[in-house]
Design a protein around this motif. Structure first.
Motif, PDB file in Angstrom:
ATOM      1  N   ALA A  27       0.926  -1.283   0.063  1.00 16.31           N
ATOM      2  CA  ALA A  27      -0.146   0.031  -0.094  1.00 16.31           C
ATOM      3  C   ALA A  27       0.938   1.138  -0.021  1.00 16.31           C
ATOM      4  O   ALA A  27       0.427   2.099  -0.808  1.00 16.31           O
ATOM      5  CB  ALA A  27      -0.929   0.049   1.198  1.00 16.31           C
ATOM      6  N   ARG A  28       1.825   1.240   0.901  1.00 13.22           N
ATOM      7  CA  ARG A  28       2.647   2.601   0.927  1.00 13.22           C
ATOM      8  C   ARG A  28       3.311   2.690  -0.393  1.00 13.22           C
ATOM      9  O   ARG A  28       3.781   3.977  -1.036  1.00 13.22           O
ATOM     10  CB  ARG A  28       4.009   2.317   2.028  1.00 13.22           C
ATOM     11  N   GLY A  29       4.047   1.571  -1.285  1.00 10.10           N
ATOM     12  CA  GLY A  29       4.476   1.427  -2.421  1.00 10.10           C
ATOM     13  C   GLY A  29       3.586   2.238  -3.431  1.00 10.10           C
ATOM     14  O   GLY A  29       4.042   2.908  -4.369  1.00 10.10           O
ATOM     15  N   LEU A  30       2.408   1.876  -3.307  1.00  9.17           N
ATOM     16  CA  LEU A  30       1.437   2.337  -4.326  1.00  9.17           C
ATOM     17  C   LEU A  30       1.101   3.674  -4.291  1.00  9.17           C
ATOM     18  O   LEU A  30       1.012   4.466  -5.133  1.00  9.17           O
ATOM     19  CB  LEU A  30       0.119   1.440  -4.420  1.00  9.17           C
ATOM     20  N   PHE A  59      -7.441  -1.303   2.442  1.00 11.28           N
ATOM     21  CA  PHE A  59      -6.454  -1.347   1.257  1.00 11.28           C
ATOM     22  C   PHE A  59      -6.407  -0.175   0.628  1.00 11.28           C
ATOM     23  O   PHE A  59      -5.436   0.447   0.461  1.00 11.28           O
ATOM     24  CB  PHE A  59      -6.087  -2.488   0.800  1.00 11.28           C
ATOM     25  N   ILE A  60      -7.588  -0.092  -0.125  1.00 13.03           N
ATOM     26  CA  ILE A  60      -7.700   0.925  -1.017  1.00 13.03           C
ATOM     27  C   ILE A  60      -7.467   2.500  -0.358  1.00 13.03           C
ATOM     28  O   ILE A  60      -6.778   3.352  -0.817  1.00 13.03           O
ATOM     29  CB  ILE A  60      -8.964   1.136  -1.948  1.00 13.03           C
ATOM     30  N   HIS A  65      -4.571   7.331   0.627  1.00 17.99           N
ATOM     31  CA  HIS A  65      -4.565   8.355   1.670  1.00 17.99           C
ATOM     32  C   HIS A  65      -4.065   7.948   2.909  1.00 17.99           C
ATOM     33  O   HIS A  65      -4.959   7.670   3.998  1.00 17.99           O
ATOM     34  CB  HIS A  65      -5.954   9.094   1.912  1.00 17.99           C
ATOM     35  N   PRO A  66      -2.669   7.758   3.330  1.00 20.43           N
ATOM     36  CA  PRO A  66      -2.279   7.151   4.560  1.00 20.43           C
ATOM     37  C   PRO A  66      -2.873   7.904   5.663  1.00 20.43           C
ATOM     38  O   PRO A  66      -2.981   7.164   6.845  1.00 20.43           O
ATOM     39  CB  PRO A  66      -0.866   7.310   4.473  1.00 20.43           C
ATOM     40  N   VAL A  67      -3.154   8.950   5.753  1.00 15.68           N
ATOM     41  CA  VAL A  67      -3.693   9.901   7.026  1.00 15.68           C
ATOM     42  C   VAL A  67      -5.045   9.311   7.254  1.00 15.68           C
ATOM     43  O   VAL A  67      -5.511   8.835   8.554  1.00 15.68           O
ATOM     44  CB  VAL A  67      -3.610  11.284   6.870  1.00 15.68           C
ATOM     45  N   VAL A  68      -5.721   8.937   6.232  1.00 12.16           N
ATOM     46  CA  VAL A  68      -7.245   8.475   6.648  1.00 12.16           C
ATOM     47  C   VAL A  68      -6.986   6.910   7.033  1.00 12.16           C
ATOM     48  O   VAL A  68      -7.875   6.608   7.914  1.00 12.16           O
ATOM     49  CB  VAL A  68      -8.011   8.380   5.265  1.00 12.16           C
ATOM     50  N   HIS A  69      -6.175   6.365   6.440  1.00 14.06           N
ATOM     51  CA  HIS A  69      -5.848   4.805   7.078  1.00 14.06           C
ATOM     52  C   HIS A  69      -5.274   4.812   8.494  1.00 14.06           C
ATOM     53  O   HIS A  69      -5.919   4.190   9.364  1.00 14.06           O
ATOM     54  CB  HIS A  69      -4.950   4.160   6.041  1.00 14.06           C
TER      55      HIS A  69
END
Length: 82
Positions: A27-30, A59-60, A65-69
């Motif tokens: 996920a970070r890579g994408l 995952f999506i 948006h990693p902050v939302v995750h």
């Protein structure tokens, strides 16, 4: 087809299993590659075939948006502690 063979190769290196740590790295890579939604959904479909408990929506979100995750993870942890 290329994506499927890449994921199969990753699994053989990992001994046949992907852990949460591996999904997070993908996920970070994408996210860092600024992958478009079609690519993210394609990867998601392939990963789902390896893990029936895979959370597609989470995952999506992590890919886009990693902050939302991170907020979702914190909310989940608070719920578990209650």
């Amino acid at each position: 087809m290329y994506l499927r063979s890449t994921l199969d190769l990753m699994l053989s290196w990992l001994g046949g299993t992907m852990t949460k740590k591996h999904f997070e790295a993908v996920a970070r890579g994408l996210y860092q590659a600024k992958a478009d939604m079609d690519t993210i959904k394609s990867v998601t479909r392939e990963i789902e075939s390896f893990n029936p408990n895979f959370n597609r929506a989470r995952f999506i979100v992590a890919c886009t948006h990693p902050v939302v995750h991170e907020a979702l993870v914190e909310k989940h942890l608070r719920r578990r502690q209650a």
